[in-house]
Motif scaffolding. Structure first.
Motif, short mmCIF file in Angstrom:
data_model
loop_
_atom_site.label_atom_id
_atom_site.label_comp_id
_atom_site.label_asym_id
_atom_site.label_seq_id
_atom_site.Cartn_x
_atom_site.Cartn_y
_atom_site.Cartn_z
N SER A 89 -1.79 -6.16 1.14
CA SER A 89 -0.94 -5.94 2.31
C SER A 89 -1.76 -5.50 3.52
O SER A 89 -2.79 -4.83 3.37
N SER A 144 6.09 -13.72 4.64
CA SER A 144 6.10 -12.39 5.27
C SER A 144 7.07 -12.28 6.45
O SER A 144 7.06 -11.28 7.16
N SER A 189 0.22 -14.13 8.57
CA SER A 189 1.44 -14.15 7.76
C SER A 189 1.64 -15.50 7.07
O SER A 189 2.48 -15.64 6.20
N GLN A 190 0.82 -16.48 7.44
CA GLN A 190 0.93 -17.78 6.78
C GLN A 190 -0.09 -17.94 5.65
O GLN A 190 -0.16 -18.99 5.01
N THR A 250 -1.20 -11.52 13.75
CA THR A 250 -0.13 -11.26 12.76
C THR A 250 0.51 -12.58 12.34
O THR A 250 0.70 -12.85 11.15
N HIS A 251 0.82 -13.40 13.34
CA HIS A 251 1.47 -14.69 13.12
C HIS A 251 0.61 -15.59 12.22
O HIS A 251 1.11 -16.21 11.28
N THR A 274 0.59 -10.01 2.27
CA THR A 274 1.83 -9.48 2.81
C THR A 274 1.51 -8.82 4.15
O THR A 274 0.68 -7.91 4.21
N VAL A 275 2.16 -9.29 5.21
CA VAL A 275 1.84 -8.81 6.56
C VAL A 275 3.04 -8.08 7.15
O VAL A 275 4.14 -8.62 7.21
N ASN A 323 6.51 -19.11 5.41
CA ASN A 323 6.00 -17.81 5.81
C ASN A 323 6.70 -16.69 5.03
O ASN A 323 7.69 -16.13 5.48
N ALA A 363 5.68 -6.68 9.70
CA ALA A 363 6.27 -7.30 10.89
C ALA A 363 5.84 -6.58 12.16
O ALA A 363 5.53 -5.39 12.16
N LEU A 407 8.74 -5.25 4.52
CA LEU A 407 7.92 -5.97 5.51
C LEU A 407 8.06 -5.37 6.91
O LEU A 407 7.16 -5.45 7.72
#
Length: 331
Positions: A17, A270, A48-49, A44-45, A54-55, A268, A57, A301
């Protein structure tokens, strides 16, 4: 008892994470905060892929902006094993970015990078930082498909409008939501090929309903058009699929909503908004156990989101797990 909440949170795979904190603005005029925000948002974007990571929000990682808390306190609040932080300094048309990846348990620095480029090179730096983070976490992400998907590199002025719009949107007041709409429309005007402002504009139109005293259904047709355009430009936009799922959910078209939300989660995992939307859908369909499971993931998340925490409490309450529900609300 409250124990199960703790147990399930601990089950997360070790070290998988991460939270990306807003990059601090250390420019001379301290007027370039939007660049640091945009950098964190984009990284982050992209992260998260990544499969198996686990990212946290944006809502939650940005909740600590300018709070001057130490890394271990933030890590405890967000329940993450790693934190990415850094700073941005702009002078003229050059930008200097420092990034550090910290393993929160022992405070070990796993990676740090120092970048100095022309401002237009910021998109390459963002992808590079994401790539370096994945390499640094390679041990814990072993066996996973960790390819970084390069994000669309928009016109710099459109990108600036999107970041400014995101910051206004986060305010969630009547004035800030009107300002956010203007920024996103401007971004689309500057760079019509840039998918994200279409999605963010749709979310903003929905969020304006309550403070502006509108019926959310009134904007559904325009929102569908915006999302169709976003998906046309980027069929793999988890955000766009999630937003389409929410529009269908509002229209009570459960099969279409389920298809869109499941696709968003597949692309995605996350994406807290997709998890929260799917929890709502399952709850409305009467599948309360599954709704609770999704609601729990969404709340983990995005632990600083009161909407998602309230949703989790409601899910627990509906299953007569009142003590746990009260514990979530107290927290």
């Amino acid at each position: 008892g409250v124990a199960p909440v703790v147990e399930e949170a601990e089950e997360e795979e070790e070290g998988h994470s991460i939270a990306v904190l807003p990059f601090a603005d250390i420019s001379q005029g301290a007027d370039q905060a939007y660049l640091g925000d945009g950098l964190s948002d984009t990284v982050t974007h992209v992260l998260s892929q990544v499969d198996g990571l686990t990212v946290t929000a944006r809502t939650s990682s940005f909740a600590f902006k300018e709070k001057n808390l130490n890394i271990s306190t933030i890590a405890d609040e967000l329940n993450v094993a790693n934190i990415l932080e850094g700073s941005v300094q702009k002078a003229g048309d050059r930008v200097r970015i420092i990034a550090r990846l910290i393993e929160t348990d022992g405070g070990t620095e796993l990676w740090s990078g120092n970048f100095e480029r022309e401002l237009s090179g910021i998109f390459a730096i963002q992808d590079e930082i994401a790539r370096e983070v994945v390499v640094a976490l390679q041990d814990v992400l072993a066996e996973k498909d960790t390819e970084i998907v390069e994000s669309y590199r928009p016109d710099l002025a459109a990108y600036e409008e999107v970041i400014l719009g995101r910051n206004e949107w986060a305010g969630q007041t009547r004035e800030s939501l009107i300002a956010a709409e203007e920024h996103f429309r401007k971004a689309i005007e500057i760079d019509p090929e840039y998918p994200l402002p279409y999605v963010y504009l749709s979310e903003t139109l929905h969020d304006q309903s309550r403070p502006l005293g509108r019926n959310p259904n009134d904007s559904a047709a325009e929102r569908k058009e915006l999302i169709a355009k976003a998906l046309d430009l980027d069929p793999l936009s988890g955000e766009a699929h999630a937003e389409m799922g929410m529009i269908h959910l509002m229209e009570k078209n459960f099969p279409a909503s389920e298809a869109s939300l499941q696709r968003a989660i597949e692309i995605n995992p996350s994406l807290a908004s997709a998890r929260g939307g799917y929890a709502n859908l399952l709850f409305l369909k009467g599948d309360r156990e599954a709704a609770l499971a999704e609601g729990r993931i969404a709340a983990e998340l995005d632990p600083q989101s009161s909407d998602l925490q309230n949703g989790l409490a409601l899910g627990l309450w509906s299953l007569a797990r009142s003590e746990e529900a009260v514990a979530v609300l107290r927290k």
